[in-house]
Scaffold this motif. Sequence first.
Motif, PDB file in Angstrom:
ATOM      1  N   ARG A   1      18.961  24.073  21.538  1.00 55.63           N
ATOM      2  CA  ARG A   1      19.074  22.630  21.693  1.00 55.63           C
ATOM      3  C   ARG A   1      20.005  22.223  22.853  1.00 55.63           C
ATOM      4  O   ARG A   1      19.570  21.535  23.583  1.00 55.63           O
ATOM      5  N   SER A   2      21.047  23.113  22.947  1.00 58.54           N
ATOM      6  CA  SER A   2      21.902  22.622  24.124  1.00 58.54           C
ATOM      7  C   SER A   2      21.467  22.987  25.395  1.00 58.54           C
ATOM      8  O   SER A   2      21.611  22.122  26.505  1.00 58.54           O
TER       9      SER A   2
ATOM     10  N   VAL B   1      14.412  15.039  16.368  1.00 56.43           N
ATOM     11  CA  VAL B   1      13.579  16.001  15.695  1.00 56.43           C
ATOM     12  C   VAL B   1      14.145  17.455  15.891  1.00 56.43           C
ATOM     13  O   VAL B   1      14.333  18.312  15.203  1.00 56.43           O
ATOM     14  N   LEU B   2      14.799  17.780  17.301  1.00 56.88           N
ATOM     15  CA  LEU B   2      15.516  18.981  17.622  1.00 56.88           C
ATOM     16  C   LEU B   2      16.966  18.996  16.790  1.00 56.88           C
ATOM     17  O   LEU B   2      16.989  20.272  16.232  1.00 56.88           O
ATOM     18  N   GLY B   3      17.583  17.818  16.731  1.00 59.08           N
ATOM     19  CA  GLY B   3      18.663  17.899  15.580  1.00 59.08           C
ATOM     20  C   GLY B   3      18.139  18.503  14.138  1.00 59.08           C
ATOM     21  O   GLY B   3      18.990  19.370  13.852  1.00 59.08           O
ATOM     22  N   ILE B   4      17.216  17.798  13.698  1.00 60.01           N
ATOM     23  CA  ILE B   4      16.739  18.249  12.400  1.00 60.01           C
ATOM     24  C   ILE B   4      16.281  19.654  12.308  1.00 60.01           C
ATOM     25  O   ILE B   4      16.610  20.526  11.272  1.00 60.01           O
ATOM     26  N   LEU B   5      15.693  20.230  13.215  1.00 57.10           N
ATOM     27  CA  LEU B   5      15.229  21.539  13.311  1.00 57.10           C
ATOM     28  C   LEU B   5      16.159  22.524  13.617  1.00 57.10           C
ATOM     29  O   LEU B   5      16.177  23.497  12.830  1.00 57.10           O
ATOM     30  N   THR B   6      17.522  22.126  14.239  1.00 60.52           N
ATOM     31  CA  THR B   6      18.519  22.800  14.245  1.00 60.52           C
ATOM     32  C   THR B   6      18.943  23.034  13.064  1.00 60.52           C
ATOM     33  O   THR B   6      19.781  24.055  12.648  1.00 60.52           O
TER      34      THR B   6
END
Length: 69
Positions: A9-10, A45-50
């Motif tokens: 993500r980063s 969505v990336l935050g949720i997947l993370t």
Amino acid sequence: MGRDAMDVRSLILELAEHGVCTHVVNRNLRSLDKRRRKDHVTMMVLGILTDLAEMERETTAERIVSGQR
């Protein structure tokens, strides 16, 4: 957060800051929209997947420890 998921993500966020669009094909996510701005839905969505990856990692670790008892 899970180490690997957080790193990915980063990296995607850093690339977006430099104008590089990352496309996650199997999720049909693009880090930048057509105007080359961060796509807020993709970032959400990336935050949720993370978060889900972290939860899964923790659950797996707990089950391993539980199975060793």
